[in-house]
Design an enzyme around this catalytic site. Structure first.
Site: not given
Ligand code: SAH
Ligand code: SF4
Length: 382
Positions: A91, A104, A111, A115, A118, A344
């Site tokens: 994104e 951004c 990743c 975390c 996240c 969302c």
């Protein structure tokens, strides 16, 4: 396979030109056509000799990522999903404000840091993006926005590496991309307006200071090691003291005279009065060695698999007050309302949004995300 010219910084482009038997200054011309004018084919490059254009056409190409979809908010925020192959999407989010336009950008598909709070971390790691894939996001967004907004001049003034992925775990591809962003023949962005956000890859913070000192944001999220290691597993490798010492060293090279610390506010986990007091003590110790900081408190954007809850606003404000009273510059990012959460959710239903970065960015940025329009592009239109 021919070469994608979006993979090169100016030095790489010059070396490529030499390989073609061309003078190095041709690289500057190519750079301007590609990054400043948005050219995607060599025919457009009318100040290059025809023979050279033909040579380029057989040895190189200018290929951006494929757009899967575009989501537009009534406040002007635009989010793109890009296909990076093998079922992975990344994104990119554009956030307009009165005095700047911020993009951004993602640095990895997934990743590896993992975390707890996240959604990208929960998804796991797929692969590093190439320099061309990182810079494609800027190339595409900048030239799309110029057309879309009917503007001739530059639209994107700031870049934050706060999308998907840990940029400092993809250093070799990140570095040329940063150089293209800063290059006067590329995007000409100021070092102060390009921010690398990291969960704390200490050796790479030192390398960034040497190679390309841009603004640094560090995702701290906890005042002591036990809690930080639980939230950000990388802390077991690079604990807080080492991280803050690296930040202090970075400061002498940094374009800003402070380091920004991000702190994601998690209800009952890291948002209690004692956490704020511990944070003040921690920063005092490092201030003695010259660290100066700014805190950004980010209300957590929840997702079901996390099992975590967003801090209540009075707790966030009390936390901010403790820091402010200790003389620490602190800002709180506004969050969107519950109705926006619903928006969302609907977005994710329309286009499989595997990253959650857009939702996170929505949670982070100033302004509301009401009335989202979803534009799903078919492959040809993209
Ligand atoms: N990997 C880098 C950059 C990408 S994450 C880093 O961790 O810094 C960008 C920012 O979004 C980080 O500060 C991260 O802590 C924050 N973030 C991640 N998930 C979030 C969530 N669910 N709600 C709010 N902020 C989140
Ligand atoms: Fe990776 Fe940053 Fe998410 Fe942590 S917060 S999992 S480092 S993208």
């Amino acid at each position: 396979m021919t070469t994608n010219l979006l993979d090169f910084d100016l030095e790489g482009m010059a070396a490529f030109c030499e390989q073609l038997g061309q003078k190095r200054f041709r690289a500057t011309q190519l750079f301007r056509w590609i990054h400043q004018k948005g050219a995607s084919n060599f025919e457009q490059m009318t100040d290059l000799a025809k023979a050279l254009r033909e040579k380029l056409a057989v040895s190189a190409h200018i290929t951006s990522l494929k757009v899967v979809s575009r989501h537009e908010s009534t406040d002007g925020t635009i989010k793109w999903l890009f296909d990076v192959g093998a079922g992975d999407v990344i994104e990119t989010v554009f956030i307009p404000e009165s005095d700047r336009g911020t993009l951004c950008i993602s640095s990895q598909a997934g990743c590896a840091v993992g975390c707890r709070f996240c959604s990208t971390g929960h998804q796991g790691f797929s692969r590093n993006l190439t320099t061309g894939e990182i810079i494609s996001q800027l190339w595409f967004a900048e030239h799309f926005l110029r057309k879309h907004l009917g503007k001739g001049e530059r639209v994107i003034s700031n870049v934050v590496m706060m999308g998907m992925g840990e940029p400092l775990q993809n250093y070799s591809q990140l570095l040329p991309a940063l150089k293209v962003m800063l290059d006067d023949h590329g995007y000409g962005l100021s070092r102060r307006r390009v921010t690398v956000s990291t969960s704390g890859v200490v050796p790479m913070i030192d390398r960034l200071a040497r190679d390309c000192p841009v603004a640094l944001a560090v995702s701290l999220h906890a005042p002591h090691d036990a809690l930080r290691s639980d939230l950000v597993p990388l802390n077991k490798k690079y604990p807080i003291a080492e991280l803050l010492e690296a930040c202090t060293r970075y400061q002498s090279a940094a374009p800003r005279d402070f380091i920004t610390f991000e702190y994601c506010m998690l209800d009952g986990v890291n948002d209690q009065p004692e956490h704020a007091r511990q944070l003040v003590e921690l920063m005092k110790i490092h201030a003695v060695n010259g660290l100066s900081c700014k805190f950004n408190l980010i209300p957590f954007n929840p997702f079901p698999a996390s099992g975590l809850v967003r801090s209540q606003m009075p707790h966030v404000l009390a936390f901010a007050r403790t820091l402010l009273e200790a003389g620490i510059v602190t800002t709180v990012r506004k969050t969107r309302g519950d109705d926006i959460d619903a928006a969302c959710g609907q977005l994710a239903g329309d286009v499989q949004d595997r990253t959650g970065v857009g939702q996170r960015m929505a949670a982070q940025r100033q302004g509301m995300l009401a009335g989202i329009k979803v534009v799903v592009l078919d492959k040809d239109a993209a």
